[in-house]
Design an enzyme around this catalytic site. Sequence first.
Site, PDB file in Angstrom:
ATOM      1  N   TYR A   1     -10.774  -4.558   3.261  1.00  0.00           N
ATOM      2  CA  TYR A   1      -9.855  -4.110   4.306  1.00  0.00           C
ATOM      3  C   TYR A   1     -10.662  -3.935   5.581  1.00  0.00           C
ATOM      4  O   TYR A   1     -11.512  -3.052   5.674  1.00  0.00           O
ATOM      5  CB  TYR A   1      -9.205  -2.787   3.888  1.00  0.00           C
ATOM      6  CG  TYR A   1      -8.067  -2.318   4.784  1.00  0.00           C
ATOM      7  CD1 TYR A   1      -8.224  -2.175   6.151  1.00  0.00           C
ATOM      8  CD2 TYR A   1      -6.833  -1.987   4.250  1.00  0.00           C
ATOM      9  CE1 TYR A   1      -7.189  -1.742   6.968  1.00  0.00           C
ATOM     10  CE2 TYR A   1      -5.781  -1.543   5.038  1.00  0.00           C
ATOM     11  CZ  TYR A   1      -5.979  -1.425   6.403  1.00  0.00           C
ATOM     12  OH  TYR A   1      -4.958  -0.987   7.202  1.00  0.00           O
TER      13      TYR A   1
ATOM     14  N   GLU B   1       0.863  -1.176   0.000  1.00  0.00           N
ATOM     15  CA  GLU B   1       0.000   0.000   0.000  1.00  0.00           C
ATOM     16  C   GLU B   1       0.899   1.224   0.000  1.00  0.00           C
ATOM     17  O   GLU B   1       1.778   1.355   0.855  1.00  0.00           O
ATOM     18  CB  GLU B   1      -0.909   0.018   1.222  1.00  0.00           C
ATOM     19  CG  GLU B   1      -1.972  -1.057   1.222  1.00  0.00           C
ATOM     20  CD  GLU B   1      -2.825  -1.043   2.484  1.00  0.00           C
ATOM     21  OE1 GLU B   1      -2.620  -0.151   3.338  1.00  0.00           O
ATOM     22  OE2 GLU B   1      -3.672  -1.934   2.624  1.00  0.00           O
TER      23      GLU B   1
ATOM     24  N   ASP C   1      -5.829   8.974   9.962  1.00  0.00           N
ATOM     25  CA  ASP C   1      -4.504   8.495  10.332  1.00  0.00           C
ATOM     26  C   ASP C   1      -4.033   9.102  11.644  1.00  0.00           C
ATOM     27  O   ASP C   1      -4.338  10.254  11.965  1.00  0.00           O
ATOM     28  CB  ASP C   1      -3.498   8.820   9.223  1.00  0.00           C
ATOM     29  CG  ASP C   1      -3.768   8.018   7.976  1.00  0.00           C
ATOM     30  OD1 ASP C   1      -3.740   6.778   8.065  1.00  0.00           O
ATOM     31  OD2 ASP C   1      -4.010   8.613   6.913  1.00  0.00           O
TER      32      ASP C   1
END
Length: 279
Positions: free
Chosen positions: A175, A49, A60
Amino acid sequence: MSRLEATFAALKAEGRSAFVTFITAGDPDHASSLEILKGLPDAGADIIELGMPFTDPAADGPAIDLAAHRALHAGANMKQTLSMVRDFRAGNAGTPIVLMGYFNPVYAYGIDRFVTDAADAGVDGLIIVDLPPEEDEELRLPANKAGIDVIRLATPTSDDARLTTILDGASGFVYYVAVAGVTGGKSATTEDIKAAVDRIKAQTDLPVAVGFGIRTPEQAGSVASVADAAVVGSAIVQTIASGLDESGKATAGMVKDVLDFTRHLAEGVRTAKQEKGCC
């Protein structure tokens, strides 16, 4: 068969899960980042990734947030990110690359231009964390037409009804975000992860990759024992940060240290299922 399909099929035949690594394109500088990217497959990465740097990476944690700002400060942009993929592909035709990030840089680049350039560069998949399934057709349809998978995210709060929506149109793999919150946070238990993976697999034949909170070979191995892939991002990105000098420049041993750490993590994934006697 796409590179992602071929990779998961080959690993399934070997009886093991995939090791997925994440780095931010251009962190801490273009040359060092490209050297790490090219070295990841030999260090054990089955899928890579590659983060698209963005000024406001809301999903994040601090490690990847700082990595994005280091990359942008060093001149990273979408054109450079795609150039990295092309340079990688010149020496590696088999390892899948998934671009991960936010919709704003893609939209600013131009969706049609982005899809064309990404496909030409050798991108295999996209994870756009802030683009919900209900709103991704303008990117997903042209991407799929160009042979690029759009990978959907599931979370601990995704109930069965929401999973149906998430999986409708998903491709490549799913995911699963193992914990609520941002990247680099706490870890989920193996039992909770297994239950979530089983629930997702009840609705799809797609492989399920699990990320968020994996920092050690032991944690990576535990996840790999119950999922089709274990994803490590923040821990690798923090190793990059640890290899910078006081001015933020890469030290002489930084790339080697990052790849050595990656190799250590990969061993945890590669031995996980064999140790549990599955094969």
